[in-house]
Design a protein around this motif. Sequence first.
Motif, PDB file in Angstrom:
ATOM      1  N   PHE A 174      10.700  15.106  11.573  1.00 35.86           N
ATOM      2  CA  PHE A 174      11.771  14.820  12.520  1.00 35.86           C
ATOM      3  C   PHE A 174      13.054  14.527  11.752  1.00 35.86           C
ATOM      4  CE2 PHE A 174       9.393  10.919  11.745  1.00 35.86           C
ATOM      5  CZ  PHE A 174      10.370   9.960  11.502  1.00 35.86           C
ATOM      6  N   THR A 175      14.180  14.647  12.441  1.00 30.68           N
ATOM      7  CA  THR A 175      15.474  14.478  11.804  1.00 30.68           C
ATOM      8  C   THR A 175      16.439  13.817  12.779  1.00 30.68           C
ATOM      9  OG1 THR A 175      17.170  15.656  10.523  1.00 30.68           O
ATOM     10  CG2 THR A 175      16.358  16.749  12.506  1.00 30.68           C
ATOM     11  N   SER A 179      23.839   6.647   9.658  1.00 30.72           N
ATOM     12  CA  SER A 179      23.993   6.092   8.311  1.00 30.72           C
ATOM     13  C   SER A 179      22.734   5.366   7.844  1.00 30.72           C
ATOM     14  CB  SER A 179      25.183   5.127   8.283  1.00 30.72           C
ATOM     15  OG  SER A 179      25.004   4.083   9.246  1.00 30.72           O
ATOM     16  N   GLU A 180      21.902   4.905   8.795  1.00 29.41           N
ATOM     17  CA  GLU A 180      20.710   4.148   8.432  1.00 29.41           C
ATOM     18  C   GLU A 180      19.514   5.069   8.261  1.00 29.41           C
ATOM     19  OE1 GLU A 180      19.852   0.743  10.820  1.00 29.41           O
ATOM     20  OE2 GLU A 180      21.955   0.496  11.393  1.00 29.41           O
ATOM     21  N   GLN A 181      18.745   4.801   7.205  1.00 30.45           N
ATOM     22  CA  GLN A 181      17.579   5.621   6.911  1.00 30.45           C
ATOM     23  C   GLN A 181      16.446   5.379   7.902  1.00 30.45           C
ATOM     24  OE1 GLN A 181      16.467   5.694   2.740  1.00 30.45           O
ATOM     25  NE2 GLN A 181      14.304   5.828   3.274  1.00 30.45           N
ATOM     26  N   ALA A 182      16.327   4.171   8.411  1.00 34.45           N
ATOM     27  CA  ALA A 182      15.282   3.831   9.381  1.00 34.45           C
ATOM     28  C   ALA A 182      15.890   2.936  10.453  1.00 34.45           C
ATOM     29  CB  ALA A 182      14.104   3.143   8.694  1.00 34.45           C
ATOM     30  N   PRO A 183      16.660   3.505  11.361  1.00 34.17           N
ATOM     31  CA  PRO A 183      17.386   2.681  12.340  1.00 34.17           C
ATOM     32  C   PRO A 183      16.461   1.944  13.301  1.00 34.17           C
ATOM     33  CG  PRO A 183      17.532   5.000  12.915  1.00 34.17           C
ATOM     34  CD  PRO A 183      16.899   4.941  11.570  1.00 34.17           C
ATOM     35  N   ALA A 184      16.791   0.700  13.577  1.00 30.08           N
ATOM     36  CA  ALA A 184      16.007  -0.102  14.518  1.00 30.08           C
ATOM     37  C   ALA A 184      16.470   0.116  15.947  1.00 30.08           C
ATOM     38  CB  ALA A 184      16.114  -1.582  14.149  1.00 30.08           C
ATOM     39  N   THR A 185      17.696   0.588  16.102  1.00 32.06           N
ATOM     40  CA  THR A 185      18.202   0.880  17.449  1.00 32.06           C
ATOM     41  C   THR A 185      17.987   2.356  17.757  1.00 32.06           C
ATOM     42  OG1 THR A 185      20.406   1.293  16.542  1.00 32.06           O
ATOM     43  CG2 THR A 185      19.920  -0.942  17.328  1.00 32.06           C
ATOM     44  N   PRO A 186      17.855   2.718  19.035  1.00 33.29           N
ATOM     45  CA  PRO A 186      17.569   4.109  19.393  1.00 33.29           C
ATOM     46  C   PRO A 186      18.666   5.075  18.956  1.00 33.29           C
ATOM     47  CG  PRO A 186      17.085   2.647  21.234  1.00 33.29           C
ATOM     48  CD  PRO A 186      17.809   1.832  20.221  1.00 33.29           C
ATOM     49  N   VAL A 187      18.236   6.242  18.456  1.00 39.76           N
ATOM     50  CA  VAL A 187      19.137   7.346  18.094  1.00 39.76           C
ATOM     51  C   VAL A 187      18.525   8.639  18.629  1.00 39.76           C
ATOM     52  CG1 VAL A 187      20.054   6.236  16.015  1.00 39.76           C
ATOM     53  CG2 VAL A 187      17.991   7.646  15.871  1.00 39.76           C
ATOM     54  N   ASN A 188      19.329   9.681  18.687  1.00 37.80           N
ATOM     55  CA  ASN A 188      18.809  10.985  19.086  1.00 37.80           C
ATOM     56  C   ASN A 188      17.970  11.569  17.945  1.00 37.80           C
ATOM     57  OD1 ASN A 188      19.921  11.025  21.625  1.00 37.80           O
ATOM     58  ND2 ASN A 188      21.736  12.207  21.032  1.00 37.80           N
ATOM     59  N   VAL A 189      16.693  11.797  18.217  1.00 41.13           N
ATOM     60  CA  VAL A 189      15.759  12.283  17.195  1.00 41.13           C
ATOM     61  C   VAL A 189      15.264  13.669  17.608  1.00 41.13           C
ATOM     62  CG1 VAL A 189      13.587  11.876  15.992  1.00 41.13           C
ATOM     63  CG2 VAL A 189      15.061   9.944  16.600  1.00 41.13           C
ATOM     64  N   TYR A 190      15.245  14.595  16.645  1.00 38.54           N
ATOM     65  CA  TYR A 190      14.781  15.969  16.879  1.00 38.54           C
ATOM     66  C   TYR A 190      13.424  16.130  16.200  1.00 38.54           C
ATOM     67  CZ  TYR A 190      19.735  16.414  17.883  1.00 38.54           C
ATOM     68  OH  TYR A 190      20.989  16.234  18.396  1.00 38.54           O
ATOM     69  N   PHE A 191      12.387  16.349  17.003  1.00 37.34           N
ATOM     70  CA  PHE A 191      11.038  16.526  16.491  1.00 37.34           C
ATOM     71  C   PHE A 191      10.788  18.024  16.325  1.00 37.34           C
ATOM     72  CE2 PHE A 191      11.070  12.536  18.796  1.00 37.34           C
ATOM     73  CZ  PHE A 191      10.452  11.668  17.906  1.00 37.34           C
ATOM     74  N   LYS A 192      10.337  18.425  15.139  1.00 45.06           N
ATOM     75  CA  LYS A 192      10.299  19.834  14.770  1.00 45.06           C
ATOM     76  C   LYS A 192       8.869  20.385  14.691  1.00 45.06           C
ATOM     77  CE  LYS A 192      14.748  20.418  14.099  1.00 45.06           C
ATOM     78  NZ  LYS A 192      15.534  21.433  14.804  1.00 45.06           N
TER      79      LYS A 192
END
Length: 863
Positions: A174-175, A179-192
Amino acid sequence: RSPSFSTSSCVCPFGATGPLVMNLNRCKPWGYLKFETVLVLFGVCTLASASSRGISRTPAIGAQQEKFETRTLDLRTASKESFTVPWNFSSVGIEYLNHEVYGGLYAQMIFGESFEEAATSPHPEAHEPVLLSNPMKYTIREGYLTNGMDLQVATVTFTEAEAWCSANDRCCGFTFEGSEQAPATPVNVYFKMSCVFAAASGWWSYTKPAPAMPPAQQGYIGCAGRSNSSSLLSHVSEMWLGVVSENAKGSFNLVVAPPPAPVPSVAFHGAQFQQFTFHSGHGRVGVANHGLNCQHGLFVEAGRSYSGYTFLRTRAWDDRDVVEVVASLEDVATGQVLAQQALSVSTGRKWSRHSLSLRAASGSMCGGVARLQGQVSECSGSFVLATSQPNSTVDVDLTFLAPDAWGLVHAPHAGDLGLPARKDVADMFHKESLKVLRMGGSMCNHGPYRWKDFRGPREKRQPYHGDWYRQPGLVQSRGFGMFEMADLCTAIDCTTIITVNDLEAPDDMADFVEYCWGNATTRFGALRIADGHPEIYNITRVEIGNEVPDLIALTNHTVPIIQAMDKRSLAIGAPLFTFYIGYNIYDSEVLDLEANPGIEYMFNQTAFLGDRVFWDVHVGADPDSVAGWELFFEHFEDLATRLGSKMRAVILEENGNDHGLLRGLGHAAYSNMMHRHARLAPVHGYANALEAWQGMDVEQSFPQGQVFTLPNMTWGQPTYWVIRMVAESYMPNLLQISKEWRTSGQNSLDVIALTSENGSTVVVRAVNWGMSSASIAINFHTSQPPTEFKVLVLEGQSGLPFEENTPGDPFRVSPKNNQQLYEDKLQMLTVPMMAFVVATFRWEEISQSALGSDFIHQMHIEQ
């Protein structure tokens, strides 16, 4: 096919607290799709609800199907269109992508045929088996994952993303941007589904480790699990494995032509060859090939014969004049030798060609095997070249092995060159009644792609780094190219469209005409005969360029080529060719002459061709994009007429980066639209024709094959069945019905109606990609109810858009008879959600005599 992501977000309407996006455009390839289409499935938003719940591995379906308001399809006064629908104008495109050819249609069983791939990395320690239950050890890199189909696009935390991808076999990584390598807050994640990395700041990617080989008794084979700890393996071509048995002492060397030395001074074929030496001891030393990507294995059938050739040279460190090399087919799971042949190779510096003829006493095993990235079926066969004589060095170069005539397309017209095409793959095309096969795509834009490099005996055609195979370790074979495609179409009764590089010299393309059509009195006709192909190559359709962005420059290249080809055709009495312009627009609103002055220039410069010229437009696959392209085709003819041109348009590529159910429904919607414009656009092409099932292969891009291949099987994806349903319900006349049945931004239902010449048969094709079923009341052209009817429906079993057919379940999404979808008394046809329905109605009393010709083509589903 760029990495530019296009995203949207939506709030779940079903009571869930978290948003989830399913973007069907995903990595918007080359700007194909102008429309941002977001599909929210029933209940699927629960995937991203509360952080404490994480992401469910399997999306829920949730609510029951609702129905659209019932609408009436009135055929009572519907008249026929003025044109006749071409008999199956469906086309598929083949290019060097996802092993459509090399590793697919091309019957060559050896992958890495001339050892051009890089040497493998040393493996100082054996790989331990990777079990699905083990915690994942992700590779973390700064950059994004591109060129792969998104399984999901969700707004989640890093912890949720890691948990979901780890639990999902089809997720390779996933990508996300941030700026954070392991964000604790939700971000848009693309599962491949497939993971190709590109370095970039501001992005992070997490990829699963490549699966290693579990214990041999589980049937895993090939280079995916190199467990030999010898560092000597670092000197073996990447698509082969070194073989050292008993107490033999051997060494390996991948010999590369040192620049600027000419290649032929070192290797027979390409720039490299493989060398192995048996120093001392007992046993054997050699190399083994396991087929596609050194992992799919070879499918060897008991009692069947295989033939080919290999180029060898040897040296003996004593007084021997001959070194014996044994070629064998073996089963790596059982250790059994299935077939073998001793080759006596004279020592010396010259390469010698040795014919291979192997008849298998027993067969290899094939079966489904669980992988980290899905279900991969592999076979246990391998091909081995080895010597059992100490003090011997063997050099190996180009090696070819294929089934004998039993496994190949029958093609006597191919002469001595033969046609190395897999019969099982060609049979799939034949069942679709395909009348057009196009060979072309991005591969044609690459510098080394010139037609003269694809002619003649295959052993003289040099390999090259192509458009899709430029990276180290990915080398393209020229063993199956445009001329083999022409012979294939002759064998299965279809027309071929060949795409060429628009930078080909006009004189060279004139030579192409002569090479295809000239007799022995012409220079290039005589060359074709000398090459081993006395019969002509029946090629009359050529596309110049593929997706060339500068239309004015393309036109300036194209016109001189066309003029040179026409001049040569007239000089030798060959047919005048039909031409396709490879501008391949992606924007359905492109017909703006002020914004794009190249359009008027192209129309004017090619007007002398009359109706021998087509504009090849490439479209997306999202069914919601059909409406925009409908407007394009409606405006195209008016524009051409206004500019004094008889140019017409075709779709030779319908691209969508997926092969599942929604992709099939998109093709059905485009098919309906193209039927409405069949007079202007007589060919409707799908990309891509084929794909090798390769869940583990990192170079996989655009997984959109309509037929999938493995060494031991071929099977269709949903689009394959759509093409068959269209072909086998052919009717020559399209009925004029209300435009309300066309797709639009608010309408996810598209319907057409066709009829036979005398009205004895009516076919209704309806595609519904919405989340509710549709009810259609039909008023037929006669007051009598139909004598008989048949309803075929293509739908999934889960309700999810990307549902596919796998080796273990190849008919999961395939047409089924469902007479209950038509209520005879009410004359009501139901079209389920996410489904394509073909309903055929017949009236015997109208004309018994006409039924034969109209109903020759019936659906025969091989299950």
